[in-house]
Design a protein around this motif. Structure first.
Motif, PDB file in Angstrom:
ATOM      1  N   MET A 163    -123.464 -81.466  30.707  1.00 39.32           N
ATOM      2  CA  MET A 163    -124.459 -80.611  31.382  1.00 39.32           C
ATOM      3  C   MET A 163    -125.589 -81.487  31.919  1.00 39.32           C
ATOM      4  SD  MET A 163    -126.533 -77.324  29.888  1.00 39.32           S
ATOM      5  CE  MET A 163    -124.985 -76.442  29.637  1.00 39.32           C
ATOM      6  N   SER A 164    -125.936 -81.305  33.188  1.00 40.12           N
ATOM      7  CA  SER A 164    -126.966 -82.124  33.812  1.00 40.12           C
ATOM      8  C   SER A 164    -128.348 -81.736  33.290  1.00 40.12           C
ATOM      9  CB  SER A 164    -126.918 -81.969  35.338  1.00 40.12           C
ATOM     10  OG  SER A 164    -127.197 -80.628  35.706  1.00 40.12           O
ATOM     11  N   ILE A 165    -129.251 -82.709  33.307  1.00 37.45           N
ATOM     12  CA  ILE A 165    -130.617 -82.486  32.835  1.00 37.45           C
ATOM     13  C   ILE A 165    -131.414 -81.789  33.933  1.00 37.45           C
ATOM     14  CG2 ILE A 165    -132.677 -83.589  31.923  1.00 37.45           C
ATOM     15  CD1 ILE A 165    -130.190 -83.793  30.147  1.00 37.45           C
ATOM     16  N   PRO A 166    -132.072 -80.661  33.637  1.00 37.48           N
ATOM     17  CA  PRO A 166    -132.831 -79.955  34.675  1.00 37.48           C
ATOM     18  C   PRO A 166    -134.149 -80.644  34.969  1.00 37.48           C
ATOM     19  CG  PRO A 166    -133.110 -78.847  32.582  1.00 37.48           C
ATOM     20  CD  PRO A 166    -132.115 -79.957  32.340  1.00 37.48           C
ATOM     21  N   ALA A 167    -134.747 -80.295  36.110  1.00 38.93           N
ATOM     22  CA  ALA A 167    -136.105 -80.735  36.417  1.00 38.93           C
ATOM     23  C   ALA A 167    -137.089 -80.028  35.489  1.00 38.93           C
ATOM     24  CB  ALA A 167    -136.440 -80.451  37.872  1.00 38.93           C
ATOM     25  N   PHE A 168    -138.307 -80.548  35.430  1.00 33.85           N
ATOM     26  CA  PHE A 168    -139.305 -79.982  34.525  1.00 33.85           C
ATOM     27  C   PHE A 168    -139.537 -78.490  34.802  1.00 33.85           C
ATOM     28  CE2 PHE A 168    -143.694 -78.848  33.490  1.00 33.85           C
ATOM     29  CZ  PHE A 168    -143.738 -79.176  32.150  1.00 33.85           C
ATOM     30  N   SER A 169    -139.617 -78.122  36.068  1.00 33.88           N
ATOM     31  CA  SER A 169    -139.871 -76.719  36.421  1.00 33.88           C
ATOM     32  C   SER A 169    -138.675 -75.820  36.146  1.00 33.88           C
ATOM     33  CB  SER A 169    -140.261 -76.613  37.897  1.00 33.88           C
ATOM     34  OG  SER A 169    -139.221 -77.122  38.719  1.00 33.88           O
ATOM     35  N   ASP A 170    -137.509 -76.409  35.838  1.00 34.15           N
ATOM     36  CA  ASP A 170    -136.293 -75.631  35.608  1.00 34.15           C
ATOM     37  C   ASP A 170    -135.877 -75.588  34.143  1.00 34.15           C
ATOM     38  OD1 ASP A 170    -136.111 -75.104  38.307  1.00 34.15           O
ATOM     39  OD2 ASP A 170    -134.766 -76.782  38.719  1.00 34.15           O
ATOM     40  N   ILE A 171    -136.709 -76.083  33.230  1.00 35.49           N
ATOM     41  CA  ILE A 171    -136.340 -76.046  31.816  1.00 35.49           C
ATOM     42  C   ILE A 171    -136.102 -74.604  31.351  1.00 35.49           C
ATOM     43  CG2 ILE A 171    -137.249 -76.431  29.484  1.00 35.49           C
ATOM     44  CD1 ILE A 171    -138.394 -79.045  30.403  1.00 35.49           C
ATOM     45  N   ALA A 172    -136.906 -73.675  31.865  1.00 37.73           N
ATOM     46  CA  ALA A 172    -136.739 -72.259  31.520  1.00 37.73           C
ATOM     47  C   ALA A 172    -136.125 -71.464  32.673  1.00 37.73           C
ATOM     48  CB  ALA A 172    -138.076 -71.654  31.127  1.00 37.73           C
ATOM     49  N   LYS A 173    -135.384 -72.126  33.543  1.00 41.06           N
ATOM     50  CA  LYS A 173    -134.874 -71.472  34.758  1.00 41.06           C
ATOM     51  C   LYS A 173    -133.955 -70.275  34.481  1.00 41.06           C
ATOM     52  CE  LYS A 173    -132.816 -72.575  39.268  1.00 41.06           C
ATOM     53  NZ  LYS A 173    -131.928 -71.399  39.341  1.00 41.06           N
ATOM     54  N   PRO A 174    -132.999 -70.359  33.547  1.00 39.80           N
ATOM     55  CA  PRO A 174    -132.128 -69.186  33.339  1.00 39.80           C
ATOM     56  C   PRO A 174    -132.894 -67.907  33.015  1.00 39.80           C
ATOM     57  CG  PRO A 174    -131.186 -71.112  32.276  1.00 39.80           C
ATOM     58  CD  PRO A 174    -132.554 -71.503  32.731  1.00 39.80           C
ATOM     59  N   SER A 175    -133.878 -67.993  32.132  1.00 39.63           N
ATOM     60  CA  SER A 175    -134.653 -66.791  31.797  1.00 39.63           C
ATOM     61  C   SER A 175    -135.565 -66.391  32.950  1.00 39.63           C
ATOM     62  CB  SER A 175    -135.463 -67.014  30.522  1.00 39.63           C
ATOM     63  OG  SER A 175    -136.341 -68.110  30.670  1.00 39.63           O
ATOM     64  N   ASN A 176    -136.168 -67.363  33.632  1.00 37.86           N
ATOM     65  CA  ASN A 176    -137.033 -67.039  34.765  1.00 37.86           C
ATOM     66  C   ASN A 176    -136.255 -66.361  35.886  1.00 37.86           C
ATOM     67  OD1 ASN A 176    -139.347 -68.047  33.565  1.00 37.86           O
ATOM     68  ND2 ASN A 176    -139.112 -70.092  34.448  1.00 37.86           N
ATOM     69  N   ASP A 177    -135.040 -66.841  36.162  1.00 36.85           N
ATOM     70  CA  ASP A 177    -134.218 -66.209  37.196  1.00 36.85           C
ATOM     71  C   ASP A 177    -133.845 -64.784  36.797  1.00 36.85           C
ATOM     72  OD1 ASP A 177    -134.344 -68.423  38.779  1.00 36.85           O
ATOM     73  OD2 ASP A 177    -132.300 -69.106  38.408  1.00 36.85           O
ATOM     74  N   LEU A 178    -133.498 -64.598  35.541  1.00 32.72           N
ATOM     75  CA  LEU A 178    -133.132 -63.258  35.088  1.00 32.72           C
ATOM     76  C   LEU A 178    -134.305 -62.301  35.210  1.00 32.72           C
ATOM     77  CD1 LEU A 178    -130.886 -61.518  33.773  1.00 32.72           C
ATOM     78  CD2 LEU A 178    -131.848 -62.162  31.556  1.00 32.72           C
ATOM     79  N   LEU A 179    -135.519 -62.777  34.938  1.00 29.67           N
ATOM     80  CA  LEU A 179    -136.701 -61.927  34.958  1.00 29.67           C
ATOM     81  C   LEU A 179    -137.268 -61.708  36.354  1.00 29.67           C
ATOM     82  CD1 LEU A 179    -138.444 -63.460  31.840  1.00 29.67           C
ATOM     83  CD2 LEU A 179    -137.779 -61.064  32.044  1.00 29.67           C
ATOM     84  N   ASN A 180    -137.024 -62.631  37.279  1.00 30.14           N
ATOM     85  CA  ASN A 180    -137.716 -62.566  38.565  1.00 30.14           C
ATOM     86  C   ASN A 180    -136.798 -62.490  39.783  1.00 30.14           C
ATOM     87  OD1 ASN A 180    -140.346 -62.928  37.330  1.00 30.14           O
ATOM     88  ND2 ASN A 180    -139.775 -65.054  36.995  1.00 30.14           N
ATOM     89  N   LYS A 181    -135.620 -63.040  39.706  1.00 29.05           N
ATOM     90  CA  LYS A 181    -134.750 -63.112  40.877  1.00 29.05           C
ATOM     91  C   LYS A 181    -133.992 -61.805  41.084  1.00 29.05           C
ATOM     92  CE  LYS A 181    -131.340 -66.276  42.911  1.00 29.05           C
ATOM     93  NZ  LYS A 181    -130.472 -67.438  42.638  1.00 29.05           N
ATOM     94  N   ASP A 182    -133.781 -61.460  42.356  1.00 27.89           N
ATOM     95  CA  ASP A 182    -132.987 -60.283  42.739  1.00 27.89           C
ATOM     96  C   ASP A 182    -133.628 -58.964  42.313  1.00 27.89           C
ATOM     97  OD1 ASP A 182    -130.967 -61.867  43.902  1.00 27.89           O
ATOM     98  OD2 ASP A 182    -130.016 -62.168  41.955  1.00 27.89           O
ATOM     99  N   PHE A 183    -134.947 -58.929  42.232  1.00 28.72           N
ATOM    100  CA  PHE A 183    -135.666 -57.666  42.096  1.00 28.72           C
ATOM    101  C   PHE A 183    -136.332 -57.396  43.444  1.00 28.72           C
ATOM    102  CE2 PHE A 183    -135.338 -58.616  37.549  1.00 28.72           C
ATOM    103  CZ  PHE A 183    -134.944 -57.365  37.069  1.00 28.72           C
ATOM    104  N   TYR A 184    -135.821 -56.410  44.155  1.00 26.62           N
ATOM    105  CA  TYR A 184    -136.126 -56.268  45.580  1.00 26.62           C
ATOM    106  C   TYR A 184    -137.340 -55.390  45.860  1.00 26.62           C
ATOM    107  CZ  TYR A 184    -131.411 -58.067  45.510  1.00 26.62           C
ATOM    108  OH  TYR A 184    -130.304 -58.839  45.241  1.00 26.62           O
ATOM    109  N   HIS A 185    -138.009 -54.859  44.831  1.00 29.65           N
ATOM    110  CA  HIS A 185    -139.188 -54.027  45.056  1.00 29.65           C
ATOM    111  C   HIS A 185    -140.404 -54.857  45.443  1.00 29.65           C
ATOM    112  CE1 HIS A 185    -139.713 -55.479  40.925  1.00 29.65           C
ATOM    113  NE2 HIS A 185    -141.013 -55.344  41.153  1.00 29.65           N
ATOM    114  N   VAL A 186    -140.341 -56.178  45.281  1.00 28.06           N
ATOM    115  CA  VAL A 186    -141.498 -57.032  45.559  1.00 28.06           C
ATOM    116  C   VAL A 186    -141.925 -56.919  47.020  1.00 28.06           C
ATOM    117  CG1 VAL A 186    -142.342 -59.405  45.497  1.00 28.06           C
ATOM    118  CG2 VAL A 186    -140.785 -58.593  43.722  1.00 28.06           C
ATOM    119  N   ALA A 187    -140.979 -56.733  47.923  1.00 35.36           N
ATOM    120  CA  ALA A 187    -141.275 -56.530  49.351  1.00 35.36           C
ATOM    121  C   ALA A 187    -140.653 -55.221  49.799  1.00 35.36           C
ATOM    122  CB  ALA A 187    -140.737 -57.691  50.178  1.00 35.36           C
ATOM    123  N   ALA A 188    -141.263 -54.604  50.797  1.00 29.87           N
ATOM    124  CA  ALA A 188    -140.723 -53.349  51.300  1.00 29.87           C
ATOM    125  C   ALA A 188    -139.340 -53.554  51.913  1.00 29.87           C
ATOM    126  CB  ALA A 188    -141.677 -52.745  52.328  1.00 29.87           C
ATOM    127  N   ALA A 189    -139.174 -54.664  52.626  1.00 31.91           N
ATOM    128  CA  ALA A 189    -137.871 -54.973  53.223  1.00 31.91           C
ATOM    129  C   ALA A 189    -137.781 -56.465  53.503  1.00 31.91           C
ATOM    130  CB  ALA A 189    -137.667 -54.187  54.518  1.00 31.91           C
TER     131      ALA A 189
END
Length: 283
Positions: free
Chosen positions: A1-27
């Protein structure tokens, strides 16, 4: 498994919590295409719930044998952005970026140089803003048998002073990841967890505490369920009672639709709720 960048150490949980939630913008709308000569084009637009609609048109050329990538973008803010990337050209494991920005209306200019260096148990980055400061930001992560430890620091060359510093530790395996981060000069602490329960279900949570602002701890919990190979649904809720739902479906090859909504569960009779939609076309 490759070593992530510093900003990506918590990437799996951050993506689950923030990515693909479409209410942030109207369209939002994104169109991607690729020409026969290898030049790819991307156009995206975003309509905010409150504020102007903005967008970007981008063209990218990749010369794989030399590791050269050239990207040119033009935004609705009338900014001309250029990025030149050299991957594994100067040295094996080293990627260099030169990024420039020009605003014709104000004649404002920007220039940055970014360096990325990856080895089997090491990941380091350096970011230099040449015209503002100049400033530098460096971070590094060491990993061994799933354990990760990293640190980040910012430096103002003109003031000859460290402007910020952060640290993080984590543990990652294919089934789950856990991370603890301390940012904003070790004043904001976060603990996150991500678990791939099975091929269809993912779950995660994040707790945050700002030691300078409040004694309260913020909490978010999210889950993702893959309905079938072409669609998935997501849900999350935080300690303030804000809940969000999202649905993503591949309508046909190259066409993806995303729908989302958020609700203030403590004030259901008020107009604080948001809905949004996303369309992606790729050819």
């Amino acid at each position: 498994m490759s070593i992530p960048a510093f900003s990506d150490i918590a990437k799996p949980s951050n993506d689950l919590l923030n990515k693909d939630f479409y209410h942030v913008a109207a369209a939002t709308l994104e169109v991607k295409s690729k020409a026969p000569n290898g030049v790819s084009f991307k156009v995206n637009g975003r309509s905010a719930h409150d504020g102007p609609t903005n967008g970007t048109i981008e063209a990218k050329y990749l010369d794989a044998p030399s590791g050269l990538t050239l990207t040119q973008a033009w935004t609705t803010f009338n900014a001309l952005d250029t990025k030149v990337e050299l991957d594994n050209t100067i040295s094996k494991g080293l990627k260099a970026e030169i990024i420039t920005q020009f605003l014709p209306s104000t004649q404002a200019k920007g220039a940055k140089v970014n360096l990325y260096f990856k080895q089997p148990n090491f990941n380091a980055r350096a970011f230099f803003d040449l015209l503002k400061g100049p400033t530098a930001s460096v971070d590094a992560v060491l990993g061994h048998d799933g354990f990760l430890v990293g640190a980040e620091a910012g430096y103002d060359v003109q003031k000859a002073a460290i402007t910020r510093y952060s640290a993080a530790v984590g543990y990652t395996v294919p089934e789950y990841t856990a991370a603890i981060t301390a940012t904003n000069n070790l004043s904001v602490f976060s603990a996150s967890y991500y678990h791939r329960v099975n091929s269809a279900v993912e779950a995660g949570a994040k707790a945050s505490w700002d030691s300078k602002a409040s004694n309260n701890v913020g909490l978010e919990v999210a889950s993702k369920y893959r309905l079938d190979p072409a669609s998935f649904a997501k849900a999350k809720i935080n300690d303030r009672g804000i809940a969000a739902l999202a649905y993503n479906v591949l309508l046909r090859p190259g066409v993806t639709l995303g729908l989302g909504a958020s609700f203030d569960t403590q004030n259901l009779n008020e107009s604080a709720h948001k809905v949004g939609a996303s369309f992606t076309f790729e050819a």
